[in-house]
Scaffold this motif. Structure first.
Motif, short mmCIF file in Angstrom:
data_model
loop_
_atom_site.label_atom_id
_atom_site.label_comp_id
_atom_site.label_asym_id
_atom_site.label_seq_id
_atom_site.Cartn_x
_atom_site.Cartn_y
_atom_site.Cartn_z
N VAL A 122 35.54 41.61 37.55
CA VAL A 122 37.10 42.18 36.98
C VAL A 122 38.01 42.08 38.26
O VAL A 122 37.56 42.76 39.23
N LYS A 123 39.06 41.48 37.84
CA LYS A 123 40.10 41.39 38.94
C LYS A 123 41.18 42.54 38.39
O LYS A 123 41.41 42.83 37.50
N ALA A 124 41.65 42.98 39.78
CA ALA A 124 42.85 44.04 39.64
C ALA A 124 43.87 43.47 39.26
O ALA A 124 44.68 42.96 40.19
N ASP A 125 44.48 43.43 37.91
CA ASP A 125 45.80 42.92 37.67
C ASP A 125 46.95 43.59 37.68
O ASP A 125 46.78 44.76 38.29
N ASP A 126 48.15 43.04 37.91
CA ASP A 126 49.38 43.89 38.00
C ASP A 126 49.32 45.03 37.15
O ASP A 126 49.92 46.16 37.64
#
Length: 443
Positions: free
Chosen positions: A132-136
Protein backbone atom coordinates in the motif's frame (compact mmCIF):
# COMPACT_ATOMS: atom_id res chain seq x y z
CA UNK A 1 22.08 -45.91 40.48
CA UNK A 2 19.12 -47.64 38.87
CA UNK A 3 16.63 -46.09 36.44
CA UNK A 4 13.60 -48.23 35.55
CA UNK A 5 10.94 -47.23 33.03
CA UNK A 6 7.43 -47.40 34.51
CA UNK A 7 5.38 -45.62 31.83
CA UNK A 8 5.69 -45.35 28.06
CA UNK A 9 2.42 -44.19 26.60
CA UNK A 10 2.42 -41.76 23.69
CA UNK A 11 4.56 -38.86 24.85
CA UNK A 12 4.14 -39.69 28.53
CA UNK A 13 7.11 -41.16 30.32
CA UNK A 14 7.60 -42.42 33.87
CA UNK A 15 10.72 -43.68 35.63
CA UNK A 16 11.67 -45.06 39.04
CA UNK A 17 15.10 -43.84 40.12
CA UNK A 18 16.99 -45.54 42.94
CA UNK A 19 20.05 -43.91 44.46
CA UNK A 20 21.69 -46.54 46.67
CA UNK A 21 22.82 -45.75 50.19
CA UNK A 22 26.40 -46.54 49.15
CA UNK A 23 26.26 -44.02 46.28
CA UNK A 24 24.79 -41.40 48.57
CA UNK A 25 27.45 -42.04 51.20
CA UNK A 26 30.16 -41.71 48.55
CA UNK A 27 28.65 -38.40 47.44
CA UNK A 28 28.69 -37.11 51.04
CA UNK A 29 32.31 -38.16 51.47
CA UNK A 30 33.22 -36.48 48.19
CA UNK A 31 31.70 -33.17 49.32
CA UNK A 32 33.40 -33.41 52.74
CA UNK A 33 36.79 -34.14 51.15
CA UNK A 34 36.28 -31.11 48.92
CA UNK A 35 35.53 -28.91 51.97
CA UNK A 36 38.15 -30.44 54.31
CA UNK A 37 41.10 -28.13 53.41
CA UNK A 38 39.11 -25.06 54.53
CA UNK A 39 37.58 -26.45 57.74
CA UNK A 40 38.90 -25.21 61.09
CA UNK A 41 37.98 -26.92 64.35
CA UNK A 42 39.21 -26.50 67.91
CA UNK A 43 42.12 -28.82 68.62
CA UNK A 44 43.06 -29.28 64.95
CA UNK A 45 45.01 -27.26 62.45
CA UNK A 46 43.13 -25.88 59.45
CA UNK A 47 42.59 -28.67 56.92
CA UNK A 48 43.62 -31.43 59.35
CA UNK A 49 40.22 -32.28 60.87
CA UNK A 50 39.72 -36.10 60.62
CA UNK A 51 37.11 -37.24 58.09
CA UNK A 52 35.20 -39.22 60.75
CA UNK A 53 34.80 -36.06 62.83
CA UNK A 54 33.81 -34.02 59.80
CA UNK A 55 31.17 -36.56 58.92
CA UNK A 56 29.80 -36.57 62.44
CA UNK A 57 29.75 -32.76 62.58
CA UNK A 58 28.55 -31.89 59.07
CA UNK A 59 27.28 -35.15 57.56
CA UNK A 60 23.57 -34.53 58.04
CA UNK A 61 23.85 -31.00 56.68
CA UNK A 62 25.66 -32.21 53.55
CA UNK A 63 23.34 -35.19 53.08
CA UNK A 64 20.44 -33.12 51.75
CA UNK A 65 22.66 -31.43 49.14
CA UNK A 66 24.17 -34.77 48.14
CA UNK A 67 20.72 -36.32 47.75
CA UNK A 68 19.50 -33.46 45.52
CA UNK A 69 22.66 -33.54 43.40
CA UNK A 70 22.43 -37.31 42.99
CA UNK A 71 18.82 -37.16 41.80
CA UNK A 72 19.55 -34.18 39.49
CA UNK A 73 22.54 -36.03 38.11
CA UNK A 74 20.46 -39.13 37.43
CA UNK A 75 17.84 -37.02 35.61
CA UNK A 76 20.42 -35.19 33.50
CA UNK A 77 22.14 -38.45 32.60
CA UNK A 78 18.77 -39.92 31.61
CA UNK A 79 17.89 -37.00 29.32
CA UNK A 80 21.34 -37.06 27.72
CA UNK A 81 21.18 -40.79 27.04
CA UNK A 82 17.58 -40.87 25.75
CA UNK A 83 17.56 -37.53 23.95
CA UNK A 84 14.17 -36.78 25.51
CA UNK A 85 13.26 -33.12 25.98
CA UNK A 86 10.54 -32.61 28.62
CA UNK A 87 7.66 -30.41 27.47
CA UNK A 88 7.33 -28.98 30.98
CA UNK A 89 9.19 -29.30 34.28
CA UNK A 90 9.25 -33.02 35.20
CA UNK A 91 7.19 -34.08 38.22
CA UNK A 92 9.69 -35.55 40.69
CA UNK A 93 8.80 -36.96 44.10
CA UNK A 94 10.44 -39.18 46.69
CA UNK A 95 8.42 -42.36 47.26
CA UNK A 96 9.96 -43.71 50.49
CA UNK A 97 8.68 -40.99 52.81
CA UNK A 98 9.90 -42.93 55.87
CA UNK A 99 13.46 -42.68 54.58
CA UNK A 100 16.26 -42.64 57.16
CA UNK A 101 20.01 -42.41 56.95
CA UNK A 102 21.44 -45.64 55.52
CA UNK A 103 18.42 -46.31 53.26
CA UNK A 104 18.35 -46.16 49.48
CA UNK A 105 16.57 -43.13 47.99
CA UNK A 106 13.60 -44.01 45.77
CA UNK A 107 12.30 -41.31 43.42
CA UNK A 108 9.55 -41.25 40.79
CA UNK A 109 9.93 -38.99 37.77
CA UNK A 110 7.11 -38.32 35.28
CA UNK A 111 7.04 -36.01 32.26
CA UNK A 112 5.75 -35.57 28.74
CA UNK A 113 8.47 -35.45 26.17
CA UNK A 114 8.49 -33.14 23.19
CA UNK A 115 7.57 -34.98 19.98
CA UNK A 116 9.84 -35.66 17.06
CA UNK A 117 9.08 -33.01 14.44
CA UNK A 118 8.89 -34.47 10.92
CA UNK A 119 10.79 -32.92 8.03
CA UNK A 120 8.74 -30.25 6.28
CA UNK A 121 8.87 -29.71 2.52
CA UNK A 122 8.57 -25.94 2.22
CA UNK A 123 9.47 -25.75 -1.46
CA UNK A 124 5.83 -25.24 -2.39
CA UNK A 125 5.11 -22.35 -0.02
CA UNK A 126 3.72 -19.38 -1.94
CA UNK A 127 2.92 -16.10 -0.24
CA UNK A 128 1.24 -12.86 -1.24
CA UNK A 129 2.52 -9.58 0.14
CA UNK A 130 0.09 -6.66 0.09
CA UNK A 131 1.67 -3.33 -0.83
CA UNK A 132 0.00 0.00 0.00
CA UNK A 133 1.35 3.41 -0.95
CA UNK A 134 0.66 6.46 1.20
CA UNK A 135 -1.40 8.61 -1.20
CA UNK A 136 -2.21 12.31 -0.86
CA UNK A 137 -5.60 11.62 0.73
CA UNK A 138 -4.08 9.47 3.47
CA UNK A 139 -1.41 12.08 4.21
CA UNK A 140 -4.06 14.83 4.29
CA UNK A 141 -6.19 12.78 6.69
CA UNK A 142 -3.22 12.23 8.98
CA UNK A 143 -2.39 15.95 8.85
CA UNK A 144 -5.96 16.76 9.83
CA UNK A 145 -5.72 14.41 12.81
CA UNK A 146 -2.48 16.05 13.90
CA UNK A 147 -4.10 19.47 13.60
CA UNK A 148 -6.90 18.34 15.91
CA UNK A 149 -4.45 17.09 18.53
CA UNK A 150 -2.66 20.43 18.35
CA UNK A 151 -5.96 22.29 18.76
CA UNK A 152 -6.15 25.94 19.74
CA UNK A 153 -9.01 27.80 21.40
CA UNK A 154 -10.76 30.96 20.23
CA UNK A 155 -13.17 33.13 22.19
CA UNK A 156 -16.85 32.37 21.77
CA UNK A 157 -19.33 35.19 21.09
CA UNK A 158 -20.09 37.29 24.13
CA UNK A 159 -22.85 35.67 26.15
CA UNK A 160 -22.24 32.16 24.75
CA UNK A 161 -22.57 29.29 27.20
CA UNK A 162 -19.64 26.95 27.80
CA UNK A 163 -19.94 23.49 26.32
CA UNK A 164 -18.14 20.25 27.12
CA UNK A 165 -14.71 20.49 25.46
CA UNK A 166 -14.57 24.29 25.74
CA UNK A 167 -11.79 26.07 27.60
CA UNK A 168 -12.98 28.21 30.50
CA UNK A 169 -10.59 30.77 31.97
CA UNK A 170 -11.58 31.69 35.53
CA UNK A 171 -10.53 32.68 39.04
CA UNK A 172 -11.51 30.39 41.89
CA UNK A 173 -11.33 30.27 45.68
CA UNK A 174 -12.07 27.02 47.49
CA UNK A 175 -13.41 26.82 51.04
CA UNK A 176 -14.10 23.98 53.46
CA UNK A 177 -16.45 24.80 56.34
CA UNK A 178 -16.26 28.45 55.23
CA UNK A 179 -12.47 28.60 55.52
CA UNK A 180 -10.13 28.94 52.53
CA UNK A 181 -7.56 26.14 52.31
CA UNK A 182 -4.03 26.03 50.95
CA UNK A 183 -3.82 25.25 47.23
CA UNK A 184 -7.51 25.94 46.70
CA UNK A 185 -7.19 29.23 44.82
CA UNK A 186 -5.92 30.42 41.42
CA UNK A 187 -6.37 33.29 38.98
CA UNK A 188 -6.84 33.14 35.20
CA UNK A 189 -6.83 29.35 35.30
CA UNK A 190 -7.50 27.76 31.86
CA UNK A 191 -9.58 24.58 32.27
CA UNK A 192 -10.79 22.37 29.42
CA UNK A 193 -14.20 21.05 30.43
CA UNK A 194 -14.32 17.27 30.28
CA UNK A 195 -10.57 16.87 30.67
CA UNK A 196 -10.89 15.33 34.14
CA UNK A 197 -8.26 17.70 35.53
CA UNK A 198 -10.32 18.73 38.55
CA UNK A 199 -12.17 16.88 41.31
CA UNK A 200 -14.97 14.63 39.98
CA UNK A 201 -18.15 16.67 39.51
CA UNK A 202 -16.37 20.04 39.27
CA UNK A 203 -16.09 20.47 35.51
CA UNK A 204 -19.65 19.31 34.83
CA UNK A 205 -20.98 22.20 36.93
CA UNK A 206 -19.17 24.74 34.74
CA UNK A 207 -20.94 23.54 31.60
CA UNK A 208 -23.34 26.36 30.68
CA UNK A 209 -21.47 29.22 32.36
CA UNK A 210 -20.84 32.49 30.50
CA UNK A 211 -18.07 35.08 30.60
CA UNK A 212 -18.36 37.59 33.50
CA UNK A 213 -20.58 35.16 35.41
CA UNK A 214 -20.00 34.07 39.01
CA UNK A 215 -20.86 30.56 40.13
CA UNK A 216 -20.36 28.49 43.27
CA UNK A 217 -19.32 24.91 42.59
CA UNK A 218 -19.92 22.40 45.38
CA UNK A 219 -17.98 19.13 45.32
CA UNK A 220 -16.71 16.52 47.75
CA UNK A 221 -13.08 15.47 47.83
CA UNK A 222 -12.60 11.72 47.28
CA UNK A 223 -12.09 9.63 50.43
CA UNK A 224 -8.62 8.65 49.18
CA UNK A 225 -7.60 12.22 48.28
CA UNK A 226 -3.84 12.74 48.67
CA UNK A 227 -4.28 15.65 51.10
CA UNK A 228 -5.61 13.85 54.19
CA UNK A 229 -7.08 16.99 55.79
CA UNK A 230 -9.35 17.40 52.74
CA UNK A 231 -10.19 13.74 52.05
CA UNK A 232 -13.92 13.09 52.07
CA UNK A 233 -14.84 16.71 52.89
CA UNK A 234 -17.28 18.94 51.03
CA UNK A 235 -15.83 22.09 49.47
CA UNK A 236 -17.36 25.15 47.84
CA UNK A 237 -15.40 26.88 45.07
CA UNK A 238 -16.30 30.50 44.34
CA UNK A 239 -15.68 30.86 40.59
CA UNK A 240 -15.45 34.05 38.52
CA UNK A 241 -15.61 33.25 34.80
CA UNK A 242 -13.30 35.42 32.70
CA UNK A 243 -13.59 33.91 29.24
CA UNK A 244 -15.18 31.01 27.36
CA UNK A 245 -13.32 29.62 24.33
CA UNK A 246 -14.24 26.94 21.83
CA UNK A 247 -11.74 24.44 20.44
CA UNK A 248 -10.50 24.88 16.89
CA UNK A 249 -8.11 22.69 14.98
CA UNK A 250 -4.71 24.20 14.38
CA UNK A 251 -4.07 25.41 10.83
CA UNK A 252 -2.17 23.04 8.57
CA UNK A 253 0.90 25.15 7.86
CA UNK A 254 4.63 25.45 8.55
CA UNK A 255 3.90 26.49 12.14
CA UNK A 256 2.05 23.21 12.76
CA UNK A 257 4.97 21.33 11.21
CA UNK A 258 7.48 22.87 13.62
CA UNK A 259 5.30 21.78 16.56
CA UNK A 260 5.91 18.20 15.46
CA UNK A 261 9.64 18.56 14.90
CA UNK A 262 9.67 19.16 11.12
CA UNK A 263 11.33 22.10 9.38
CA UNK A 264 8.28 22.94 7.29
CA UNK A 265 4.99 21.52 6.02
CA UNK A 266 6.62 19.56 3.19
CA UNK A 267 8.99 17.99 5.69
CA UNK A 268 6.06 16.99 7.92
CA UNK A 269 4.23 15.49 4.95
CA UNK A 270 7.31 13.42 4.10
CA UNK A 271 7.55 12.20 7.70
CA UNK A 272 3.85 11.26 7.72
CA UNK A 273 4.16 9.45 4.40
CA UNK A 274 7.13 7.46 5.69
CA UNK A 275 5.33 6.61 8.94
CA UNK A 276 2.15 5.55 7.13
CA UNK A 277 4.02 3.27 4.75
CA UNK A 278 5.87 1.73 7.72
CA UNK A 279 2.48 1.05 9.34
CA UNK A 280 1.15 -0.43 6.10
CA UNK A 281 4.24 -2.63 5.80
CA UNK A 282 3.80 -3.89 9.35
CA UNK A 283 0.13 -4.66 8.78
CA UNK A 284 0.87 -6.38 5.46
CA UNK A 285 3.53 -8.50 7.15
CA UNK A 286 1.01 -9.62 9.78
CA UNK A 287 -1.38 -10.70 7.02
CA UNK A 288 1.38 -12.52 5.15
CA UNK A 289 2.57 -14.19 8.36
CA UNK A 290 -0.94 -15.56 8.98
CA UNK A 291 -0.95 -16.93 5.44
CA UNK A 292 2.40 -18.63 6.08
CA UNK A 293 1.27 -20.12 9.40
CA UNK A 294 -1.90 -21.45 7.75
CA UNK A 295 0.20 -23.22 5.12
CA UNK A 296 2.66 -24.60 7.67
CA UNK A 297 -0.22 -25.87 9.79
CA UNK A 298 -1.45 -27.87 6.83
CA UNK A 299 1.97 -29.35 6.10
CA UNK A 300 2.64 -31.08 9.41
CA UNK A 301 0.93 -33.44 11.82
CA UNK A 302 2.42 -34.91 14.99
CA UNK A 303 1.39 -35.81 18.52
CA UNK A 304 1.18 -32.90 20.94
CA UNK A 305 2.06 -32.93 24.66
CA UNK A 306 -1.32 -32.73 26.48
CA UNK A 307 0.18 -30.59 29.26
CA UNK A 308 1.25 -27.89 26.78
CA UNK A 309 -2.14 -27.94 25.04
CA UNK A 310 -4.03 -27.72 28.33
CA UNK A 311 -1.84 -24.86 29.59
CA UNK A 312 -2.26 -22.95 26.33
CA UNK A 313 -6.03 -23.56 26.24
CA UNK A 314 -6.32 -22.28 29.81
CA UNK A 315 -4.36 -19.16 28.93
CA UNK A 316 -6.52 -18.51 25.85
CA UNK A 317 -9.73 -18.94 27.85
CA UNK A 318 -8.43 -16.64 30.59
CA UNK A 319 -7.41 -13.93 28.11
CA UNK A 320 -10.71 -14.04 26.22
CA UNK A 321 -12.67 -13.93 29.51
CA UNK A 322 -10.87 -10.75 30.55
CA UNK A 323 -11.53 -9.21 27.12
CA UNK A 324 -15.24 -9.90 27.65
CA UNK A 325 -15.06 -8.62 31.26
CA UNK A 326 -12.72 -5.59 31.10
CA UNK A 327 -14.01 -4.25 34.41
CA UNK A 328 -12.28 -7.14 36.23
CA UNK A 329 -8.61 -6.16 36.41
CA UNK A 330 -7.29 -8.76 38.85
CA UNK A 331 -7.64 -12.52 38.95
CA UNK A 332 -10.25 -12.70 41.71
CA UNK A 333 -12.94 -14.27 39.56
CA UNK A 334 -14.66 -17.66 39.13
CA UNK A 335 -12.71 -20.51 37.56
CA UNK A 336 -12.79 -20.22 33.78
CA UNK A 337 -13.61 -23.40 31.91
CA UNK A 338 -11.93 -24.19 28.60
CA UNK A 339 -14.07 -25.14 25.63
CA UNK A 340 -13.42 -27.31 22.57
CA UNK A 341 -12.86 -24.09 20.63
CA UNK A 342 -10.16 -22.98 23.08
CA UNK A 343 -8.51 -26.41 22.85
CA UNK A 344 -8.58 -26.41 19.05
CA UNK A 345 -6.88 -23.01 18.93
CA UNK A 346 -4.39 -24.16 21.58
CA UNK A 347 -3.49 -27.23 19.52
CA UNK A 348 -2.74 -25.04 16.51
CA UNK A 349 -0.59 -22.66 18.56
CA UNK A 350 1.36 -25.46 20.25
CA UNK A 351 1.88 -27.32 16.96
CA UNK A 352 3.11 -24.20 15.16
CA UNK A 353 5.21 -23.13 18.15
CA UNK A 354 7.02 -26.48 18.26
CA UNK A 355 7.46 -26.49 14.47
CA UNK A 356 8.89 -22.96 14.36
CA UNK A 357 11.20 -23.77 17.27
CA UNK A 358 12.49 -26.83 15.38
CA UNK A 359 12.94 -24.92 12.13
CA UNK A 360 14.68 -22.08 13.95
CA UNK A 361 17.04 -24.47 15.72
CA UNK A 362 17.97 -26.20 12.46
CA UNK A 363 18.55 -22.84 10.77
CA UNK A 364 20.61 -21.70 13.80
CA UNK A 365 18.34 -18.67 14.30
CA UNK A 366 19.26 -16.72 17.44
CA UNK A 367 18.11 -13.57 19.20
CA UNK A 368 21.09 -11.30 19.81
CA UNK A 369 21.77 -9.37 23.01
CA UNK A 370 21.30 -6.13 21.05
CA UNK A 371 17.84 -7.25 19.86
CA UNK A 372 16.86 -8.20 23.40
CA UNK A 373 18.08 -4.85 24.75
CA UNK A 374 16.07 -3.02 22.09
CA UNK A 375 12.94 -5.01 22.98
CA UNK A 376 13.39 -4.34 26.71
CA UNK A 377 13.87 -0.61 26.08
CA UNK A 378 10.72 -0.52 23.95
CA UNK A 379 8.77 -2.08 26.83
CA UNK A 380 10.43 0.22 29.38
CA UNK A 381 9.12 3.31 27.54
CA UNK A 382 5.65 2.31 28.72
CA UNK A 383 6.75 3.22 32.27
CA UNK A 384 7.91 6.86 32.07
CA UNK A 385 10.30 7.75 34.87
CA UNK A 386 10.77 4.08 35.83
CA UNK A 387 12.69 2.87 32.78
CA UNK A 388 15.81 1.98 34.75
CA UNK A 389 13.90 -0.01 37.38
CA UNK A 390 11.99 -1.88 34.66
CA UNK A 391 15.22 -2.66 32.81
CA UNK A 392 16.82 -4.05 35.98
CA UNK A 393 13.67 -6.06 36.78
CA UNK A 394 13.79 -7.75 33.36
CA UNK A 395 17.50 -8.49 33.70
CA UNK A 396 16.83 -10.36 36.96
CA UNK A 397 13.73 -12.21 35.75
CA UNK A 398 14.38 -15.16 33.44
CA UNK A 399 10.67 -15.78 32.80
CA UNK A 400 10.09 -12.20 31.64
CA UNK A 401 13.16 -12.41 29.41
CA UNK A 402 11.73 -15.54 27.79
CA UNK A 403 8.38 -13.81 27.22
CA UNK A 404 10.20 -11.05 25.34
CA UNK A 405 12.58 -13.40 23.53
CA UNK A 406 9.91 -15.83 22.22
CA UNK A 407 8.13 -13.43 19.80
CA UNK A 408 11.48 -12.07 18.58
CA UNK A 409 12.66 -15.59 17.84
CA UNK A 410 9.38 -16.48 16.11
CA UNK A 411 9.54 -13.40 13.87
CA UNK A 412 13.13 -14.18 12.89
CA UNK A 413 12.17 -17.76 12.01
CA UNK A 414 9.24 -16.46 9.94
CA UNK A 415 11.60 -14.06 8.12
CA UNK A 416 13.98 -16.96 7.46
CA UNK A 417 11.17 -19.04 5.91
CA UNK A 418 9.87 -16.09 3.86
CA UNK A 419 13.34 -15.59 2.36
CA UNK A 420 13.17 -19.01 0.72
CA UNK A 421 9.46 -18.88 -0.18
CA UNK A 422 7.92 -17.61 -3.40
CA UNK A 423 6.56 -14.15 -2.54
CA UNK A 424 4.33 -12.19 -4.93
CA UNK A 425 3.67 -8.52 -4.28
CA UNK A 426 0.16 -7.18 -4.86
CA UNK A 427 -0.60 -3.45 -4.71
CA UNK A 428 -3.88 -2.86 -2.90
CA UNK A 429 -5.79 0.02 -1.33
CA UNK A 430 -5.58 1.00 2.32
CA UNK A 431 -9.17 -0.19 2.74
CA UNK A 432 -8.34 -3.66 1.36
CA UNK A 433 -5.41 -3.96 3.75
CA UNK A 434 -7.61 -2.84 6.65
CA UNK A 435 -10.21 -5.51 5.81
CA UNK A 436 -7.48 -8.16 5.71
CA UNK A 437 -6.21 -7.06 9.13
CA UNK A 438 -9.72 -7.05 10.58
CA UNK A 439 -10.27 -10.59 9.31
CA UNK A 440 -7.20 -11.68 11.33
CA UNK A 441 -8.71 -10.24 14.50
CA UNK A 442 -12.01 -12.04 13.89
CA UNK A 443 -10.39 -15.48 13.60
Amino acid sequence: MQVTETLNEGLKRGYAITVTAAELDAKVNEKLVEAQPEVEMKGFRKGKVPMALLKKQFGERVLGEAMQEAVDGAMNEHFESTGDRPAMQPDVKMTNEDWKAGDDVNVEMAYEKLPEIPEVDMSGIKLEKMVVKADDDAVAEALGNLAETAQDFKARKKGSKAKDGDQVTFDFLGKVDGEAFEGGAAEDYPLVLGSGSFIPGFEEQLVGVKADEEKDVTVSFPDDYQAEHLAGKEAVFECKIKEVKEPVAAEVNDELATKFGAEDLDGLKAQISERLEAEYTGAARAVMKRGLLDQLDGLVSFELPPSLVDAEAGQIAHQLWHEDNPEVEGHDHPEIETTDEHKKLAERRVRLGLLLAELGQKAEVTVTDAEMTQAIMAQARQYPGQERQFFEFIQQNQQMQQQLRAPLFEDKVVDHIVESATVTEKEVSKEDLQKAVESLEEE
